[in-house]
Design an enzyme around this catalytic site. Structure first.
Site, short mmCIF file in Angstrom:
data_model
loop_
_atom_site.label_atom_id
_atom_site.label_comp_id
_atom_site.label_asym_id
_atom_site.label_seq_id
_atom_site.Cartn_x
_atom_site.Cartn_y
_atom_site.Cartn_z
N ASN A 209 0.84 -1.20 0.00
CA ASN A 209 0.00 0.00 0.00
C ASN A 209 0.87 1.25 0.00
OD1 ASN A 209 0.56 0.79 2.84
ND2 ASN A 209 -0.40 -1.20 3.23
N ASP A 278 -4.37 -6.54 5.09
CA ASP A 278 -5.39 -7.38 5.71
C ASP A 278 -5.44 -8.76 5.06
OD1 ASP A 278 -6.24 -5.49 7.54
OD2 ASP A 278 -7.62 -4.55 6.11
N LYS A 288 9.51 -17.29 -10.30
CA LYS A 288 8.80 -16.18 -10.94
C LYS A 288 7.74 -16.74 -11.89
CE LYS A 288 9.26 -12.46 -14.16
NZ LYS A 288 10.03 -11.95 -15.28
N PHE A 322 -4.60 2.81 14.98
CA PHE A 322 -4.90 3.80 13.96
C PHE A 322 -6.08 3.31 13.14
CE2 PHE A 322 -1.79 7.28 13.43
CZ PHE A 322 -1.04 7.03 14.57
N LYS A 336 -13.52 0.14 16.11
CA LYS A 336 -12.20 -0.51 16.21
C LYS A 336 -11.64 -0.39 17.62
CE LYS A 336 -11.02 -0.17 11.42
NZ LYS A 336 -10.42 0.59 10.35
N LYS A 340 -11.02 -4.02 19.18
CA LYS A 340 -9.63 -4.45 19.36
C LYS A 340 -9.13 -4.18 20.78
CE LYS A 340 -8.63 -3.96 14.43
NZ LYS A 340 -7.61 -3.96 13.41
N1 CTP Z 1 -3.78 -3.85 12.19
C1 CTP Z 1 -2.96 -4.88 12.62
N2 CTP Z 1 -2.86 -6.03 11.91
C2 CTP Z 1 -3.58 -6.21 10.76
C3 CTP Z 1 -4.42 -5.17 10.32
C4 CTP Z 1 -4.50 -4.00 11.05
O1 CTP Z 1 -2.31 -4.74 13.66
N3 CTP Z 1 -3.46 -7.34 10.10
C5 CTP Z 1 -3.85 -2.61 12.98
C6 CTP Z 1 -3.33 -1.39 12.25
O2 CTP Z 1 -1.95 -1.21 12.48
C7 CTP Z 1 -4.15 -0.26 12.85
C8 CTP Z 1 -5.46 -0.93 13.21
O3 CTP Z 1 -5.19 -2.34 13.26
O4 CTP Z 1 -3.60 0.26 14.03
C9 CTP Z 1 -6.58 -0.67 12.27
O5 CTP Z 1 -6.21 -1.02 10.97
P1 CTP Z 1 -7.27 -0.98 9.80
O6 CTP Z 1 -6.68 -1.61 8.58
O7 CTP Z 1 -7.83 0.39 9.69
O8 CTP Z 1 -8.40 -1.89 10.45
P2 CTP Z 1 -9.01 -3.25 10.09
O9 CTP Z 1 -9.32 -3.96 11.34
O10 CTP Z 1 -8.17 -3.97 9.10
O11 CTP Z 1 -10.41 -2.83 9.49
P3 CTP Z 1 -10.85 -2.37 8.01
O12 CTP Z 1 -9.73 -2.72 7.08
O13 CTP Z 1 -12.08 -3.15 7.79
O14 CTP Z 1 -11.10 -0.90 8.11
#
Ligand code: CTP
Length: 402
Positions: A209, A278, A288, A322, A336, A340
């Site tokens: 990303n 995610d 490759k 975050f 969240k 969490k």
């Molecule tokens: N986070 C994490 N591990 C993951 C995904 C996210 O520790 N595999 C943490 C990120 O570092 C951030 C928080 O979770 O502090 C929220 O991340 P975000 O991607 O916004 O949340 P998600 O739970 O993945 O929800 P969504 O993608 O549905 O918004």
């Protein structure tokens, strides 16, 4: 503020050592318990007996002289300190501390201490201006040490310029204010995650990303400045780790999960500003993939949610998450926070101009699990880091009161 506080006054070699005698007298009159620690050169200017008479405490000059057989003096005094002030701080002592050299009682004790450290440099103007001294002072600043500007004027060596140690009255005021506003993060262990993760498809391709890591690096730098011990677990970025911060490089969400969970029990605070993938490819090809057909479908499977996992097992730790959202900022962020098991969440709308990935500014809202919330305007990521840590420190203070 000074009543019953333990101040360690480090005296290194310089004619200004005589001013420190006046400072000790003022500190003890104000009710502080003062331990004076002298370097060998300091004793050429003022005798330990002078400081002993003024502080009514044993004066430490030698790491291996142990006046109390029950204790190891340099650790015991370091542990008791509410504040360490090194005045005068010579170019030599500044250099040693900048490089972690512990070759006398003062430098050894300072390295062992978790208390805030302030230094009042005193030296010839040309020495003070020398890049070696300036660089060493910047290194000390990056450790969270407070450098007290010397005054300008006639110097004992005959030169006129900057290098005169701050006056005892000013040092007394400064100690008072440092004790009044100790940062809650001083001496705390904080783990910050930053940057993107890379989820490999084959040896040459990955999903990732736009995260630059700037926000997380700014938080790590600010936390270090506030005296915390900082571990920065970082995905691939183009940034240099801030001075004084332990860097742990990772690539994938899985590696980040391991790096964080391995260190979690030891931490006081975890700030998860990394943009973790995610999903990851179900299979990572060992060779490759050659071009074939018009389409390539890749099956993705969920990664481990590090924050969710550590949220389940936290006890004393404070967790800051975050939430990068493109709509319904408040609702999603609060969800969240709860889901969490976080203490604080920093939310930003990544579609807003001046916020989000790969820019130098951010626009955040912070929510806490004791129902505080605040919206901030657009500000630099350094300023954003500072307000996030202010909110964190306020939260920690409130929690201690609960
Ligand atoms: N986070 C994490 N591990 C993951 C995904 C996210 O520790 N595999 C943490 C990120 O570092 C951030 C928080 O979770 O502090 C929220 O991340 P975000 O991607 O916004 O949340 P998600 O739970 O993945 O929800 P969504 O993608 O549905 O918004």
């Amino acid at each position: 503020m000074l009543k019953k506080k333990t101040i360690v006054l480090g005296v290194s070699g310089g004619i200004a050592a005589f001013k420190s005698a006046a400072l000790v007298s003022k500190l003890t009159q104000a009710g502080a318990n003062v331990f004076v620690v002298m370097t060998e050169s300091a004793q050429k200017f003022v005798t330990p007996l002078t400081f002993q008479a003024l502080s009514r405490n044993y004066v430490y000059t030698d790491t291996f002289e142990e006046p109390d057989a029950e204790k190891i003096a340099h650790i015991d005094i370091a542990d008791q300190a509410d504040l360490i002030l090194i005045a005068p701080a010579s170019a030599n002592t500044i250099a040693k501390l900048a490089h972690g050299i512990a070759d006398n009682m003062l430098t050894t004790l300072t390295l062992a201490a978790k208390a805030p450290v302030a230094l009042a440099p005193a030296m010839n103007v040309n020495m003070y201006d020398h890049p070696a001294v300036q660089n060493n002072m910047n290194t000390l600043r990056s450790y969270g040490y407070k450098l007290i500007e010397p005054g300008a004027g006639y110097l004992a060596c005959g030169w006129i310029g900057k290098g005169r140690m701050a006056e005892p009255e000013d040092l007394l005021d400064l100690i008072d204010s440092l004790l009044a506003n100790p940062t809650t993060l001083a001496g705390k262990k904080i783990l910050v995650t930053a940057g993107p993760t890379r989820e490999a498809l084959d040896p040459v391709r990955y999903f990732s990303n736009y995260s630059s890591g700037k926000m997380g690096y700014a938080i790590a730098k600010e936390a270090r400045k506030r005296g915390a011990y900082v571990t920065l677990v970082s995905g691939p970025t183009a940034l240099n780790a801030p001075a004084g911060v332990e860097l742990v490089d990772v690539q994938s969400a899985e590696e980040m999960y391991r790096a964080v969970t391995d260190r979690f029990n030891d931490m006081d605070v975890v700030v998860k500003s990394a943009a973790v993938a995610d999903y990851q490819p179900e299979k990572v090809l060992s060779q490759k993939r050659k071009k074939q057909g018009n389409e390539w479908s890749v099956s993705l499977v969920k990664t481990k949610d590090t924050l969710f996992e550590i949220g389940k097992k936290k006890d004393k730790q404070i967790l800051v998450g975050f939430a990068a959202e493109s709509e319904h900022l408040d609702r999603y962020a609060k969800d969240k926070l709860e889901r969490k098991n976080l203490d604080l969440i920093v939310a930003n709308n990544i579609t807003a101009k001046g916020a989000g990935f790969d820019v130098d500014t951010n626009i955040v809202s912070i929510f806490t699990n004791d129902n505080h919330s605040i919206d901030y305007p657009e500000q630099s990521k350094a300023e954003t880091a500072s307000v996030i840590l202010d909110e964190l420190e306020d939260y920690m203070k409130r929690r201690e009161l609960m």
